[in-house]
Design a protein around this motif. Structure first.
Motif: not given
Length: 427
Positions: A125-132, A311-328
């Motif tokens: 999840t961190g890689v998906a959020a940080a790599s863009g 599990a639910i939060g990881s499905a929304f990584v990269g959608n909308g606010d990238g920082l908030f969706s990855a932090m959860v």
């Protein structure tokens, strides 16, 4: 000449077994010495004869199926029944010891696997959020992390339901108690006293009570409830028998003129010891057990809840606010690893089971003393001095220390009955 001497000395030493049931003494015969050779050194000394008799006495352990059970003590029906119970207890002792090791392995392997899965999902999840990453790359990372978090959630639900560390502690307690019962039966047989039907029935009741207190199956509702509504001490001894005999004892008066090691001072001392146990030790274990039960329930709910949120939060990584969706999912996954490590690595369920076992130990001790004092016939009681020494040793104190506790209790000074050494052995 030497060959002739040898053949003369070593005349036929063994006889063929004529039947399946033979006497032990017929298995080995001491060689006969030739009078023509008096200096021959063949088992003539007393020490050598003692060594031979020791070897002969060990044969029944190896050839018990071929031994002639002709003596009255062994051929007695009640003795044979006690031997049958002894075999069953020995089998259960081995079963519980093996299952205890297996369930301890469950706790270690499941904890390591779940934490590794959770950490791997959190990293993805961190890689998906940080790599863009976008498109197929982002979808692959999100899908992998979601599946791993979901798998961790399902595994945690099962693990928190069965509490492997608590299961392992149950089997360790069962192994110790079956070993204790095994030793008691062996002692009863080796003493050589007359074995009655009451001894057989009581041994059977102990066996069945242990089976009920520490079941082996996990399915079919046989498993002990891991999250009861409140703390209850473990019970592994037959209670019904004591309750039935208590009423009959109260109807009789003391008929024995012999003290059998008992006195009014000793009875008063034991009653004071029981009162101290009720006020301090049993109450402390009940209070701590209820606290630990609530903590274990909270941790068992929090772990799967956090991995489910991740599990639910990881499905929304990269959608909308990238920082908030990855932090959860990142925070939820990290906290889930910490909580699982605390619950199962710290073996909270095992500690709760130890509290149950300790509470049951004091309760059993209380009932043992009360049932003994209710017996009005002093000759039917165990010797008072021996009984006092046993109680003192079970509590980790000397006889003089036990008497000091009773005197302090009588004078109004409160003190726990268990010593620090005794508590350290339990924990």
């Amino acid at each position: 000449m030497a060959s002739m001497r040898t053949s003369t000395i070593f005349s036929p030493s063994f006889s063929l077994l004529s039947s399946k049931r033979v006497n032990v003494n017929s298995l080995i015969r001491v060689p006969r010495l030739n009078s023509a050779h008096p200096k021959t050194n063949i088992l003539t000394g007393s020490k050598q004869m003692e060594g031979l008799s020791t070897f002969t006495d060990s044969i029944p352990l190896l050839l018990h199926e071929k031994i002639d059970l002709s003596s009255s003590a062994i051929s007695n029906t009640t003795t044979m029944q006690l031997y049958a119970i002894l075999e069953a207890v020995s089998d259960r002792y081995e079963m519980h010891r093996n299952v205890g090791e297996q369930r301890q392995n469950w706790n270690d392997l499941l904890l390591n696997n779940i934490n590794m899965i959770t950490l791997a999902a959190t990293t993805l999840t961190g890689v998906a959020a940080a790599s863009g990453a976008v498109g197929a790359h982002l979808l692959a990372l999100k899908l992998s992390s979601t599946l791993l978090f979901s798998a961790a959630t399902c595994m945690l639900l099962v693990m928190n339901k069965i509490q492997p560390s608590q299961l392992a502690e149950e089997q360790r307690n069962a192994t110790r108690l079956f070993k204790q019962l095994l030793t008691q039966i062996q002692t009863k047989i080796s003493v050589g006293s007359l074995i009655t039907e009451e001894d057989v029935e009581f041994s059977m009741e102990k066996l069945l009570a242990l089976d009920k207190a520490y079941p082996l199956p996990l399915l079919g509702g046989a498993m002990l409830e891991k999250f009861p509504s409140k703390y209850e001490a473990a019970v592994w001894w037959p209670e019904k028998r004591r309750e039935e005999n208590a009423a009959a004892r109260k109807m009789t008066k003391r008929t024995s003129n012999s003290s059998n090691g008992w006195s009014e001072e000793l009875e008063t001392e034991l009653r004071e010891v029981i009162e101290v146990m009720k006020r301090r030790d049993i109450g402390n274990y009940e209070r701590l057990g209820n606290i630990l039960l609530k903590v274990n329930k909270s941790l068992a709910i929090a772990g799967p809840l956090l991995t489910g949120i991740a599990a639910i939060g990881s499905a929304f990584v990269g959608n909308g606010d990238g920082l908030f969706s990855a932090m959860v999912p990142l925070m939820a996954g990290s906290m889930a690893c910490a909580i699982n490590g605390l619950e199962h690595g710290g073996q909270v369920g095992m500690v709760f089971e130890m509290y149950r076992s300790c509470g049951g130990f004091f309760r059993m001790l209380e009932e043992s003393v009360e049932s003994t004092l209710e017996e009005n016939d002093l000759e039917k009681r165990e010797n008072g001095e021996v009984f006092e020494m046993k109680i003192a040793m079970m509590l980790g104190r000397s006889v003089s220390q036990l008497r000091q506790v009773a005197s302090k209790s009588a004078s109004g000074c409160m003190e726990g009955i268990a010593t620090d050494e005794f508590a350290s052995k339990l924990f």
